[in-house]
Motif scaffolding. Sequence first.
Motif, PDB file in Angstrom:
ATOM      1  N   LEU A 103       0.836  -1.188   0.000  1.00 45.07           N
ATOM      2  CA  LEU A 103       0.000   0.000   0.000  1.00 45.07           C
ATOM      3  C   LEU A 103       0.879   1.249   0.000  1.00 45.07           C
ATOM      4  O   LEU A 103       2.095   1.175   0.190  1.00 45.07           O
ATOM      5  N   PHE A 104       0.244   2.402  -0.201  1.00 48.32           N
ATOM      6  CA  PHE A 104       0.914   3.692   0.006  1.00 48.32           C
ATOM      7  C   PHE A 104       0.550   4.150   1.416  1.00 48.32           C
ATOM      8  O   PHE A 104      -0.525   4.740   1.620  1.00 48.32           O
ATOM      9  N   PRO A 105       1.398   3.867   2.407  1.00 48.60           N
ATOM     10  CA  PRO A 105       0.988   4.063   3.803  1.00 48.60           C
ATOM     11  C   PRO A 105       0.701   5.514   4.178  1.00 48.60           C
ATOM     12  O   PRO A 105      -0.092   5.772   5.078  1.00 48.60           O
ATOM     13  N   GLY A 106       1.332   6.473   3.480  1.00 46.68           N
ATOM     14  CA  GLY A 106       1.111   7.874   3.810  1.00 46.68           C
ATOM     15  C   GLY A 106      -0.126   8.461   3.174  1.00 46.68           C
ATOM     16  O   GLY A 106      -0.580   9.543   3.577  1.00 46.68           O
ATOM     17  N   LEU A 107      -0.704   7.778   2.176  1.00 44.51           N
ATOM     18  CA  LEU A 107      -1.951   8.225   1.561  1.00 44.51           C
ATOM     19  C   LEU A 107      -3.124   7.680   2.352  1.00 44.51           C
ATOM     20  O   LEU A 107      -3.013   6.660   3.033  1.00 44.51           O
ATOM     21  N   THR A 108      -4.256   8.350   2.243  1.00 43.69           N
ATOM     22  CA  THR A 108      -5.443   7.856   2.930  1.00 43.69           C
ATOM     23  C   THR A 108      -5.935   6.572   2.270  1.00 43.69           C
ATOM     24  O   THR A 108      -5.532   6.224   1.148  1.00 43.69           O
ATOM     25  N   VAL A 109      -6.832   5.905   2.971  1.00 41.80           N
ATOM     26  CA  VAL A 109      -7.437   4.686   2.426  1.00 41.80           C
ATOM     27  C   VAL A 109      -8.131   4.987   1.099  1.00 41.80           C
ATOM     28  O   VAL A 109      -7.966   4.260   0.114  1.00 41.80           O
ATOM     29  N   LEU A 110      -8.895   6.082   1.047  1.00 38.96           N
ATOM     30  CA  LEU A 110      -9.600   6.444  -0.185  1.00 38.96           C
ATOM     31  C   LEU A 110      -8.616   6.786  -1.295  1.00 38.96           C
ATOM     32  O   LEU A 110      -8.815   6.380  -2.456  1.00 38.96           O
ATOM     33  N   GLU A 111      -7.546   7.502  -0.976  1.00 37.85           N
ATOM     34  CA  GLU A 111      -6.554   7.857  -1.994  1.00 37.85           C
ATOM     35  C   GLU A 111      -5.890   6.613  -2.574  1.00 37.85           C
ATOM     36  O   GLU A 111      -5.596   6.554  -3.773  1.00 37.85           O
ATOM     37  N   ASN A 112      -5.642   5.607  -1.733  1.00 37.95           N
ATOM     38  CA  ASN A 112      -5.094   4.357  -2.250  1.00 37.95           C
ATOM     39  C   ASN A 112      -6.037   3.723  -3.267  1.00 37.95           C
ATOM     40  O   ASN A 112      -5.590   3.155  -4.271  1.00 37.95           O
ATOM     41  N   MET A 113      -7.331   3.829  -3.011  1.00 31.63           N
ATOM     42  CA  MET A 113      -8.315   3.260  -3.936  1.00 31.63           C
ATOM     43  C   MET A 113      -8.350   4.034  -5.261  1.00 31.63           C
ATOM     44  O   MET A 113      -8.563   3.447  -6.326  1.00 31.63           O
ATOM     45  N   PRO A 163      -4.856   7.461   7.217  1.00 30.59           N
ATOM     46  CA  PRO A 163      -3.711   6.936   6.458  1.00 30.59           C
ATOM     47  C   PRO A 163      -3.766   5.408   6.406  1.00 30.59           C
ATOM     48  O   PRO A 163      -4.067   4.751   7.408  1.00 30.59           O
ATOM     49  N   ALA A 164      -3.479   4.857   5.251  1.00 31.58           N
ATOM     50  CA  ALA A 164      -3.544   3.404   5.098  1.00 31.58           C
ATOM     51  C   ALA A 164      -2.594   2.692   6.055  1.00 31.58           C
ATOM     52  O   ALA A 164      -2.875   1.590   6.519  1.00 31.58           O
ATOM     53  N   GLY A 165      -1.473   3.332   6.369  1.00 34.11           N
ATOM     54  CA  GLY A 165      -0.504   2.735   7.278  1.00 34.11           C
ATOM     55  C   GLY A 165      -0.988   2.621   8.703  1.00 34.11           C
ATOM     56  O   GLY A 165      -0.376   1.903   9.510  1.00 34.11           O
ATOM     57  N   ASP A 166      -2.081   3.316   9.044  1.00 35.61           N
ATOM     58  CA  ASP A 166      -2.625   3.256  10.405  1.00 35.61           C
ATOM     59  C   ASP A 166      -3.616   2.112  10.590  1.00 35.61           C
ATOM     60  O   ASP A 166      -4.059   1.858  11.712  1.00 35.61           O
ATOM     61  N   LEU A 167      -3.981   1.437   9.505  1.00 39.79           N
ATOM     62  CA  LEU A 167      -4.957   0.354   9.614  1.00 39.79           C
ATOM     63  C   LEU A 167      -4.334  -0.864  10.289  1.00 39.79           C
ATOM     64  O   LEU A 167      -3.137  -1.115  10.150  1.00 39.79           O
TER      65      LEU A 167
END
Length: 288
Positions: A97-107, A159-163
């Motif tokens: 994933l791109f951990p610094g981008l939000t979950v929605l931004e990764n999508m 952020p995706a990295g926080d999941l």
Amino acid sequence: MDKPLLQVQHLTMEFGGLVAIGDLSFEARRGEITALIGPNGAGKTTVFNCITGFYKPTKGMIHFTNHDGSEFLLERMPDFQITAKAKVARTFQNIRLFPGLTVLENMLVAQHNKLMKASGFLVLGLFGIGGYRQASAESVELAQYWLEKADLMDRADDPAGDLPYGAQRRLEIVRAMCAGPELLCLDEPAAGLNPKESLALNELLMDIRSNTGTSILLIEHDMSVVMQISDHIVVLEYGRKISDGDPAFVRADPRVIAAYLGVDDEEVETVLTDVGDAKVIEQLDTAR
């Protein structure tokens, strides 16, 4: 009768003098979950890398047929065309994933080809004209649809990295679904998951199989996942196929038992007697 979605024929992959895959043939049928399993070092990820274009096989053919009848020889295509034209997507053993981008931004990143085309490769997008505004709205809607499926909508702005780890695994899968694949290749999606996370993963994969046009090919060591959700299982050992069938057939196959227990075929019944697996012993006796 419809052609299989994927036909791997006499696939061989050599690295110098090492034969990682030897004369492997199997099929993945449309609308099914096909599992590729085997002990560590059996060559499962090498097969994935050949199918998705990361490796060019030494020998063999990988034939892919889309739902509209378009046919592709994947071994002859560059990896980016396998994704863009043949519609084969994959995830990896290690989360990417791109951990610094939000979950929605990764999508949304997974839909960049569609958005770039709609933007006239930035020119029209700068002014919000043409089809870019509509394409952007559709991309967000698609992202939200899959986030709901993965039970991640409430984390869309995080952020995706926080999941948690299991949520990151599900995010990787639904991000791949945003590309609209006909075949989704998953490399050990249940690795490191606890039982609750494995259950959520199973439900997501069954939903994808049942409610989309996407078929699934997965590598997995967690047999509880494999046996519960797979329609078809192919078993490898030392780069060669030793079993191929439905879960019930594979579970009782002496060659599979021997491979996973690390014993020779003739020792299988002795081992089963020791562990008290009477059902499989009876099946072995009947097969004689």
